[in-house]
Design an enzyme around this catalytic site. Structure first.
Site, PDB file in Angstrom:
ATOM      1  N   LYS A 164     -77.193  55.410  48.509  1.00 34.61           N
ATOM      2  CA  LYS A 164     -76.190  54.512  47.909  1.00 34.61           C
ATOM      3  C   LYS A 164     -74.781  54.860  48.389  1.00 34.61           C
ATOM      4  O   LYS A 164     -74.043  54.002  48.858  1.00 34.61           O
ATOM      5  CB  LYS A 164     -76.230  54.603  46.366  1.00 34.61           C
ATOM      6  CG  LYS A 164     -77.488  54.040  45.748  1.00 34.61           C
ATOM      7  CD  LYS A 164     -77.422  54.085  44.238  1.00 34.61           C
ATOM      8  CE  LYS A 164     -77.307  55.485  43.683  1.00 34.61           C
ATOM      9  NZ  LYS A 164     -78.412  56.376  44.021  1.00 34.61           N
ATOM     10  N   THR A 165     -74.444  56.140  48.236  1.00 34.47           N
ATOM     11  CA  THR A 165     -73.093  56.546  48.625  1.00 34.47           C
ATOM     12  C   THR A 165     -72.890  56.331  50.116  1.00 34.47           C
ATOM     13  O   THR A 165     -71.845  55.868  50.569  1.00 34.47           O
ATOM     14  CB  THR A 165     -72.869  58.023  48.241  1.00 34.47           C
ATOM     15  OG1 THR A 165     -73.131  58.159  46.843  1.00 34.47           O
ATOM     16  CG2 THR A 165     -71.452  58.468  48.531  1.00 34.47           C
ATOM     17  N   ASP A 185     -68.672  53.532  43.329  1.00 33.38           N
ATOM     18  CA  ASP A 185     -69.868  54.384  43.360  1.00 33.38           C
ATOM     19  C   ASP A 185     -70.200  54.804  41.921  1.00 33.38           C
ATOM     20  O   ASP A 185     -69.321  54.812  41.062  1.00 33.38           O
ATOM     21  CB  ASP A 185     -69.581  55.628  44.232  1.00 33.38           C
ATOM     22  CG  ASP A 185     -70.870  56.324  44.685  1.00 33.38           C
ATOM     23  OD1 ASP A 185     -71.977  55.831  44.370  1.00 33.38           O
ATOM     24  OD2 ASP A 185     -70.766  57.370  45.360  1.00 33.38           O
ATOM     25  N   GLU A 186     -71.444  55.171  41.660  1.00 32.78           N
ATOM     26  CA  GLU A 186     -71.862  55.673  40.338  1.00 32.78           C
ATOM     27  C   GLU A 186     -71.451  54.706  39.219  1.00 32.78           C
ATOM     28  O   GLU A 186     -70.947  55.120  38.174  1.00 32.78           O
ATOM     29  CB  GLU A 186     -71.248  57.058  40.063  1.00 32.78           C
ATOM     30  CG  GLU A 186     -71.490  58.091  41.146  1.00 32.78           C
ATOM     31  CD  GLU A 186     -72.834  58.802  41.021  1.00 32.78           C
ATOM     32  OE1 GLU A 186     -73.614  58.469  40.090  1.00 32.78           O
ATOM     33  OE2 GLU A 186     -73.117  59.670  41.870  1.00 32.78           O
ATOM     34  N   GLN A 197     -79.661  57.462  36.270  1.00 31.62           N
ATOM     35  CA  GLN A 197     -78.732  58.588  36.333  1.00 31.62           C
ATOM     36  C   GLN A 197     -77.519  58.378  35.435  1.00 31.62           C
ATOM     37  O   GLN A 197     -76.460  58.963  35.648  1.00 31.62           O
ATOM     38  CB  GLN A 197     -78.264  58.815  37.770  1.00 31.62           C
ATOM     39  CG  GLN A 197     -79.389  59.239  38.693  1.00 31.62           C
ATOM     40  CD  GLN A 197     -78.861  59.600  40.081  1.00 31.62           C
ATOM     41  OE1 GLN A 197     -78.164  60.585  40.249  1.00 31.62           O
ATOM     42  NE2 GLN A 197     -79.193  58.785  41.060  1.00 31.62           N
ATOM     43  N   ARG A 218     -81.218  66.645  42.890  1.00 30.32           N
ATOM     44  CA  ARG A 218     -80.188  67.252  43.739  1.00 30.32           C
ATOM     45  C   ARG A 218     -80.829  68.064  44.852  1.00 30.32           C
ATOM     46  O   ARG A 218     -80.185  68.402  45.841  1.00 30.32           O
ATOM     47  CB  ARG A 218     -79.271  68.204  42.928  1.00 30.32           C
ATOM     48  CG  ARG A 218     -78.436  67.594  41.828  1.00 30.32           C
ATOM     49  CD  ARG A 218     -77.708  66.374  42.249  1.00 30.32           C
ATOM     50  NE  ARG A 218     -78.462  65.175  41.902  1.00 30.32           N
ATOM     51  CZ  ARG A 218     -78.250  63.988  42.455  1.00 30.32           C
ATOM     52  NH1 ARG A 218     -77.346  63.829  43.379  1.00 30.32           N
ATOM     53  NH2 ARG A 218     -78.976  62.942  42.089  1.00 30.32           N
TER      54      ARG A 218
HETATM   55  P1  ATP Z   1     -77.328  59.879  44.402  1.00 28.63           P
HETATM   56  O1  ATP Z   1     -78.077  58.911  43.557  1.00 28.63           O
HETATM   57  O2  ATP Z   1     -77.758  61.272  44.136  1.00 28.63           O
HETATM   58  O3  ATP Z   1     -75.854  59.668  44.349  1.00 28.63           O
HETATM   59  P2  ATP Z   1     -77.374  58.396  46.850  1.00 28.63           P
HETATM   60  O4  ATP Z   1     -78.289  57.255  46.617  1.00 28.63           O
HETATM   61  O5  ATP Z   1     -75.936  58.150  46.780  1.00 28.63           O
HETATM   62  O6  ATP Z   1     -77.783  59.613  45.900  1.00 28.63           O
HETATM   63  P3  ATP Z   1     -76.829  59.547  49.412  1.00 28.63           P
HETATM   64  O7  ATP Z   1     -76.150  60.773  48.903  1.00 28.63           O
HETATM   65  O8  ATP Z   1     -76.014  58.460  49.957  1.00 28.63           O
HETATM   66  O9  ATP Z   1     -77.779  58.984  48.254  1.00 28.63           O
HETATM   67  O10 ATP Z   1     -77.937  59.929  50.473  1.00 28.63           O
HETATM   68  C1  ATP Z   1     -78.851  60.982  50.262  1.00 28.63           C
HETATM   69  C2  ATP Z   1     -79.142  61.710  51.554  1.00 28.63           C
HETATM   70  O11 ATP Z   1     -79.941  60.907  52.392  1.00 28.63           O
HETATM   71  C3  ATP Z   1     -77.898  62.033  52.344  1.00 28.63           C
HETATM   72  O12 ATP Z   1     -78.055  63.281  52.937  1.00 28.63           O
HETATM   73  C4  ATP Z   1     -77.860  60.925  53.369  1.00 28.63           C
HETATM   74  O13 ATP Z   1     -77.158  61.303  54.520  1.00 28.63           O
HETATM   75  C5  ATP Z   1     -79.330  60.722  53.668  1.00 28.63           C
HETATM   76  N1  ATP Z   1     -79.655  59.367  54.135  1.00 28.63           N
HETATM   77  C6  ATP Z   1     -79.450  58.213  53.481  1.00 28.63           C
HETATM   78  N2  ATP Z   1     -79.893  57.171  54.199  1.00 28.63           N
HETATM   79  C7  ATP Z   1     -80.403  57.652  55.363  1.00 28.63           C
HETATM   80  C8  ATP Z   1     -81.014  57.085  56.531  1.00 28.63           C
HETATM   81  N3  ATP Z   1     -81.203  55.789  56.652  1.00 28.63           N
HETATM   82  N4  ATP Z   1     -81.386  57.931  57.506  1.00 28.63           N
HETATM   83  C9  ATP Z   1     -81.214  59.259  57.376  1.00 28.63           C
HETATM   84  N5  ATP Z   1     -80.656  59.863  56.317  1.00 28.63           N
HETATM   85  C10 ATP Z   1     -80.242  59.083  55.306  1.00 28.63           C
HETATM   86 MG    MG Z   2     -74.435  58.924  45.535  1.00 24.42          MG
END
Ligand code: ATP
Ligand code: MG
Length: 744
Positions: free
Chosen positions: A46-47, A231-232, A263, A618
């Site tokens: 997402k982020t 975000d969030e 979350q 995490r």
């Molecule tokens: P959270 O809910 O904990 O905030 P999130 O959904 O925001 O998580 P991110 O932190 O954006 O998730 O991504 C999680 C991990 O996965 C990061 O290390 C990111 O670089 C990696 N990632 C996300 N998408 C891809 C992709 N398409 N290919 C490779 N790595 C990815």
């Molecule tokens: Mg995130």
């Protein structure tokens, strides 16, 4: 030549922005400008999508840095986001507004302080300062602290502000309880206004009022910020939602929100997960995209998290999957007590490091800040560098707040909160009676303490000694103001430390404690220097005011960052959005996690479970879960059962890790007794648990001993035994085939 270079850059950048995105992520990043909702589970990107979206909008010419406003969960996340965008787009993103809700609202108020009805040098009250001020006002208003908890009053005031209600706007209420609260609220508002003080909730409320009273200002920003990204989003509260929808003119700007209902962990601060549905309803043509592939964790960790969160009823529902490898099982460690738990953690950290891995990939998470002390001590003894996020943050330490209070008085002598803190600290003979006199006059005549004090001295209404002492303080502050006028921020800070007597005072404090405080004060000078050198956006204000705001706003992230490789310690709440190769979830015990106060309320229990889900997700490679059978916390010994959350995890993903001896008395507590034996691992799925259908953490009933909790298994077949901690008589090993335990 120039053009060729530019075009070349653009092509490279373009590819970078969209490579390594899965089809759904690609869709979200490159959607035509409009309202977007990305609803997805932990670690699904997402982020990352949000950051790439900004880069894409810039790259495609849909946006300029000036037209973008992005809301992040922490200031640290904001600066990481900036760095990442710069890297993706290859140009600076100056002029882009990225920050937390509080940080952004603060920025609006700094730009328009006059229209917001604030003095130019207004200061931010953090929640501890706010509580002190409320205490003082309760005293003035003769509201007895024995019957009224200042924290409750604080909660009342903040939640009214979060609802957008001023004391004067609240409806008449016949309930004497509410009326008293209202009276304190009103007096508090007046005191803040007099002193130019703004608490956290006030930042947003004041900002909204600024827009309401000055539509031309609002309209300017509405024209400017055509792209708003959040975000969030699951943790936004009512006023934050209103703030967003006001700024975006209910959808005239394009809003992208990303979030995960699983979350949502801040309902106690008014966060409303329903805001996600509200957004879908109230904003036009919202395009919703779900991301289901997790890139962060091993399959084992992900399955564990998914299984846990399935125990919650109230979910929007989604299923995360991964192509990642299976990974190690989750290790569960039953510690004898909290010291044993900390030693276990340290032992595993040392092992990790011996394998050539850095400390900074490790996080130790806990439910309550108080848990960190023992862990910290054990880390210190083992010479392992660590850094604490949240909890007792650097800027919240008493000695730092003392120094900041002097600095605040230099910026704004009418700051009552700062005045109260240091008027007689270090002691300079200003007694409580003098202060009472001062407070009374201030309250009667609606003056700041500073002005009231000067009036009193001029009118000579105090004893000569009291008057002299007070005068001495005024002279000290005024002199420091003059002397520091031309100094840089760190020189100013150093000057304040020397001349206020603070450094001298803390040098007199004996032992390690005093030394640490002096070191922290010196660190503050460094923090000032680093701040001055850093790239600030708000050039409009003086470095001192900017620094003081920074100190108040840096929620939870602000232990001076020395850039060293160190283990990260933080509460589960502040771990949101982050990821670490190795994660320790400590203190996973009934009464601690889930928290005692949440156990009997289904809604709150679900929130605790989401918090546990946040903790588990995490971890990238490896997760350790630990609980202590006995824990000394807040000066008392507590005997907790393992958390129900452990029993809710898929047993095939867990393995129990054990020490050589099962029971260790604290008096004979030696390292050699408790050394962790990595080879002696026993799976949760021992024969004993298979045969009996009993599980770790299950609640059972025994005819003679009553109710208890299963804490261990041993042996096989006829000999299979189970350890039960009975509520009445403590722990016992029982042979399963004889014990006739009933699961309850
Ligand atoms: P959270 O809910 O904990 O905030 P999130 O959904 O925001 O998580 P991110 O932190 O954006 O998730 O991504 C999680 C991990 O996965 C990061 O290390 C990111 O670089 C990696 N990632 C996300 N998408 C891809 C992709 N398409 N290919 C490779 N790595 C990815
Ligand atoms: Mg995130």
């Amino acid at each position: 030549m120039h053009c060729v270079k530019l075009c070349y850059n653009l092509r490279v950048v373009n590819a970078q922005i969209t490579e390594n995105l899965n089809p759904e992520q690609y869709q979200a990043v490159t959607a035509e400008p409009g309202n977007l909702l990305v609803l997805a589970g932990a670690g699904s990107g997402k982020t990352r999508v949000l950051v790439h979206r900004i880069a894409w909008l810039l790259d495609q010419g849909y946006a300029t840095p000036l037209s973008i406003l992005a809301v992040t969960f922490t200031n640290k996340a904001a600066s990481e986001m900036r760095g990442r965008i710069e890297q993706l787009v290859g140009v600076g993103n100056h002029g882009m507004w990225v920050g937390t809700f509080h940080g952004l609202a603060h920025r609006f108020l700094r730009m328009h302080w006059r229209d917001a009805g604030l003095p130019e040098m207004f200061q931010i009250l953090d929640s501890e300062d706010q509580l002190r001020l409320i205490r003082r006002i309760m005293k003035e208003q003769a509201v007895d602290e024995d019957h009224w908890s200042p924290r409750q009053v604080q909660g009342f005031i903040n939640s009214r502000k979060d609802e957008g209600l001023r004391a004067t706007q609240m409806p008449e209420n016949s309930n004497p309880f509410i009326r008293t609260m209202q009276r304190v609220y009103l007096a508090y508002e007046q005191a803040c206004q007099r002193g130019g003080l703004v608490d956290f909730a006030e930042l947003l409320l004041r900002n909204l009022e600024l827009w309401q009273h000055h539509p031309e200002i609002l309209s300017h920003y509405q024209q400017r910020f055509r792209h708003i990204l959040v975000d969030e989003f699951q943790d936004t509260n009512g006023i934050q939602y209103t703030w967003l929808s006001t700024l975006s003119r209910q959808g005239a700007a394009h809003i992208m929100i990303v979030g995960d209902d699983d979350q949502s962990i801040y309902s106690w601060r008014g966060a409303k997960v329903e805001n996600i549905r509200r957004f879908q309803r109230e904003f036009s043509d919202v395009k919703t995209i779900a991301l289901e592939q997790n890139y962060r964790s091993t399959a084992t960790i992900l399955k564990t998290a998914n299984t846990l969160i399935h125990h919650n009823d109230d979910r929007l529902g989604k299923n995360l999957w991964t192509e990642g490898e299976q990974g190690e099982p989750i290790s569960v460690y039953a510690a004898f007590n909290e010291i044993d738990e900390a030693r276990f953690i340290v032992d595993r950290i040392q092992y990790w490091q011996q394998q050539g891995n850095p400390y900074q990939q490790i996080a130790i998470l806990y439910r309550s800040n108080a848990q960190s002390r023992v862990i910290e001590e054990t880390l210190i003894n083992a010479d392992i560098p660590y850094k604490i996020h949240g909890g007792m943050r650097f800027f919240e330490r008493a000695e730092i707040k003392d120094a900041l209070a002097y600095m605040r008085l230099l910026a704004n002598p009418n700051d009552d909160a700062a005045f109260e803190r240091v008027v007689n600290f270090p002691t300079r003979g200003i007694g409580e009676r003098t202060l009472q006199f001062l407070r009374q006059l201030a309250s009667e005549q609606q003056l700041s303490l500073w002005t009231a004090g000067q009036t009193i001295v001029e009118q000579q209404s105090l004893s000569a000694r009291a008057s002299q002492a007070l005068n001495h303080f005024f002279a000290l502050i005024t002199q420091m103001q003059t002397d520091t006028d031309k100094l840089s921020l760190d020189e100013l800070c150093d000057h304040v430390l020397q001349h206020s007597g603070l450094l001298e005072h803390y040098r007199q404090v004996k032992g390690e404690k005093g030394l640490a405080k002096v070191e922290n004060l010196e660190e503050l000078v460094t923090a000032c220097r680093q701040f001055e050198e850093s790239d600030r956006d708000d050039d409009a204000i003086t470095p001192l005011t900017a620094f003081l705001s920074h100190a108040a706003l840096e929620a939870g992230e602000a232990q001076a960052d020395n850039g060293n490789d160190c283990v990260q310690l933080m509460t589960l709440h502040s771990a949101k959005g982050l990821e670490f190769a190795l994660v320790f979830l400590s203190g996973v015990e009934e009464g601690l996690f889930p928290h005692q106060m949440s156990i009997n309320e289904p809604g709150r229990l679900e929130e605790e479970r989401r918090l546990c889900y946040v903790g588990i997700t995490r971890a990238m490679q490896q997760l350790y879960i630990s609980y202590a059978e006995q824990r000394r916390l807040h000066g008392r010994d507590a005997y907790h059962a393992p958390s129900r959350f452990i029993a809710e995890l898929p047993s095939e993903c867990l393995q129990e890790v054990r020490m050589r001896s099962t029971i260790v008395r604290p008096s004979s507590y030696h390292r050699q007794h408790t050394a962790y034996q990595p080879k002696k691992r026993i799976s949760f799925e021992t024969d004993a648990s298979h045969q009996s259908g009993l599980k770790m953490g299950s609640q059972v009933y025994h005819q003679r001993f009553g109710e208890g909790t299963i804490t261990d298994f041993d042996g096989q077949g006829e000999q299979a035994r189970v350890q039960v901690r009975f509520n009445r008589i403590g722990s016992k090993w029982l042979v399963i085939s004889y014990a006739k335990l009933q699961a309850i």
